[in-house]
Design a protein around this motif. Structure first.
Motif, PDB file in Angstrom:
ATOM      1  N   UNK A   1      26.140  83.055 -20.958  1.00 19.62           N
ATOM      2  CA  UNK A   1      25.922  83.105 -19.535  1.00 19.62           C
ATOM      3  C   UNK A   1      24.425  83.073 -19.233  1.00 19.62           C
ATOM      4  N   UNK A   2      23.634  83.689 -20.069  1.00 23.27           N
ATOM      5  CA  UNK A   2      22.179  83.695 -19.869  1.00 23.27           C
ATOM      6  C   UNK A   2      21.638  82.269 -19.899  1.00 23.27           C
ATOM      7  N   UNK A   3      22.142  81.454 -20.836  1.00 28.22           N
ATOM      8  CA  UNK A   3      21.683  80.071 -20.926  1.00 28.22           C
ATOM      9  C   UNK A   3      22.091  79.276 -19.689  1.00 28.22           C
ATOM     10  N   UNK A   4      23.267  79.577 -19.141  1.00 26.38           N
ATOM     11  CA  UNK A   4      23.703  78.903 -17.910  1.00 26.38           C
ATOM     12  C   UNK A   4      22.752  79.215 -16.768  1.00 26.38           C
ATOM     13  N   UNK A   5      22.345  80.454 -16.668  1.00 28.23           N
ATOM     14  CA  UNK A   5      21.403  80.860 -15.610  1.00 28.23           C
ATOM     15  C   UNK A   5      20.089  80.114 -15.773  1.00 28.23           C
ATOM     16  N   UNK A   6      19.618  79.985 -17.005  1.00 34.22           N
ATOM     17  CA  UNK A   6      18.360  79.269 -17.240  1.00 34.22           C
ATOM     18  C   UNK A   6      18.480  77.799 -16.825  1.00 34.22           C
ATOM     19  N   UNK A   7      19.631  77.180 -17.117  1.00 31.72           N
ATOM     20  CA  UNK A   7      19.828  75.774 -16.737  1.00 31.72           C
ATOM     21  C   UNK A   7      19.895  75.642 -15.215  1.00 31.72           C
ATOM     22  N   UNK A   8      20.565  76.575 -14.558  1.00 37.86           N
ATOM     23  CA  UNK A   8      20.654  76.532 -13.095  1.00 37.86           C
ATOM     24  C   UNK A   8      19.262  76.597 -12.483  1.00 37.86           C
ATOM     25  N   UNK A   9      18.418  77.455 -13.007  1.00 39.59           N
ATOM     26  CA  UNK A   9      17.072  77.627 -12.474  1.00 39.59           C
ATOM     27  C   UNK A   9      16.197  76.390 -12.691  1.00 39.59           C
ATOM     28  N   UNK A  10      16.501  75.581 -13.708  1.00 43.75           N
ATOM     29  CA  UNK A  10      15.696  74.390 -13.989  1.00 43.75           C
ATOM     30  C   UNK A  10      16.110  73.180 -13.161  1.00 43.75           C
ATOM     31  N   UNK A  11      17.198  73.296 -12.382  1.00 42.18           N
ATOM     32  CA  UNK A  11      17.661  72.215 -11.494  1.00 42.18           C
ATOM     33  C   UNK A  11      17.947  70.934 -12.272  1.00 42.18           C
ATOM     34  N   UNK A  12      18.993  70.946 -13.082  1.00 46.55           N
ATOM     35  CA  UNK A  12      19.367  69.805 -13.913  1.00 46.55           C
ATOM     36  C   UNK A  12      20.313  68.831 -13.238  1.00 46.55           C
ATOM     37  N   UNK A  13      20.390  68.801 -11.984  1.00 40.33           N
ATOM     38  CA  UNK A  13      21.313  67.914 -11.294  1.00 40.33           C
ATOM     39  C   UNK A  13      22.289  68.723 -10.471  1.00 40.33           C
ATOM     40  N   UNK A  14      22.733  68.117  -9.385  1.00 45.54           N
ATOM     41  CA  UNK A  14      23.571  68.839  -8.429  1.00 45.54           C
ATOM     42  C   UNK A  14      24.914  69.238  -9.016  1.00 45.54           C
ATOM     43  N   UNK A  15      25.571  68.306  -9.707  1.00 44.37           N
ATOM     44  CA  UNK A  15      26.898  68.603 -10.255  1.00 44.37           C
ATOM     45  C   UNK A  15      26.812  69.670 -11.354  1.00 44.37           C
ATOM     46  N   UNK A  16      25.816  69.557 -12.222  1.00 42.22           N
ATOM     47  CA  UNK A  16      25.628  70.546 -13.281  1.00 42.22           C
ATOM     48  C   UNK A  16      25.350  71.920 -12.685  1.00 42.22           C
ATOM     49  N   UNK A  17      24.466  71.971 -11.703  1.00 41.21           N
ATOM     50  CA  UNK A  17      24.141  73.235 -11.053  1.00 41.21           C
ATOM     51  C   UNK A  17      25.365  73.833 -10.371  1.00 41.21           C
TER      52      UNK A  17
END
Length: 153
Positions: A1-17
């Motif tokens: 879950x921590x890695x998911x939060x990091x990806x969300x914060x980096x803005x990797x695309x709308x669908x991914x976020x």
């Protein structure tokens, strides 16, 4: 879950976020429910409320997961980011130490079991069990010995 939060914060695309927000909120909800689920079970129609909540989180019209993440969880996570990371690092360090200790104790136990003395004890015990089993069946001889006797005749 921590890695998911990091990806969300980096803005990797709308669908991914969108989906990482959903799974992060879902994971947080499941964790909370794990501890207070027995209390929530007493709420009338809780299962229906829960389903409606998940539909709200997933529906593209409401974009509930991102809304909830940005309004509730993101401020909390930003405020406590260092503490959470320290906790994750601490748990990871303890897990590594525990696994190293377990592997070394398992290796020493395997070496002890594989010693010549223990193998001879096991063979002796197996031989005595075979003799006992043969005696209870009315056959006093070991099947291997019986076969050897047949060949000698």
């Amino acid at each position: 879950m921590i890695q998911s939060i990091k990806v969300i914060e980096k803005k990797h695309g709308e669908e991914t976020t969108k989906w990482l927000s959903f799974w992060t909120v879902f994971g947080i909800f499941q964790t909370i429910e794990l501890f207070i689920g027995f209390i929530l079970a007493f709420i009338p129609y809780y299962s229906i409320i829960r389903i409606v909540f998940f539909v709200y989180l997933m529906a593209p019209q409401t974009d509930g997961a991102q809304t909830l993440y940005k309004s509730v969880f993101q401020p909390f996570l930003k405020k406590h980011e260092k503490e959470i990371q320290n906790l994750v690092d601490s748990v990871q360090t303890r897990a590594t130490e525990a696994s190293t200790e377990f592997v070394s104790s398992a290796k020493s136990a395997a070496q002890d079991l594989g010693s010549t003395e223990n193998i001879l004890k096991a063979a002796s015990a197996a031989q005595s069990l075979n003799k006992e089993a043969g005696e209870t069946k009315g056959d006093p001889q070991d099947p291997v010995e019986k076969e050897a006797d047949k060949e000698d005749q």
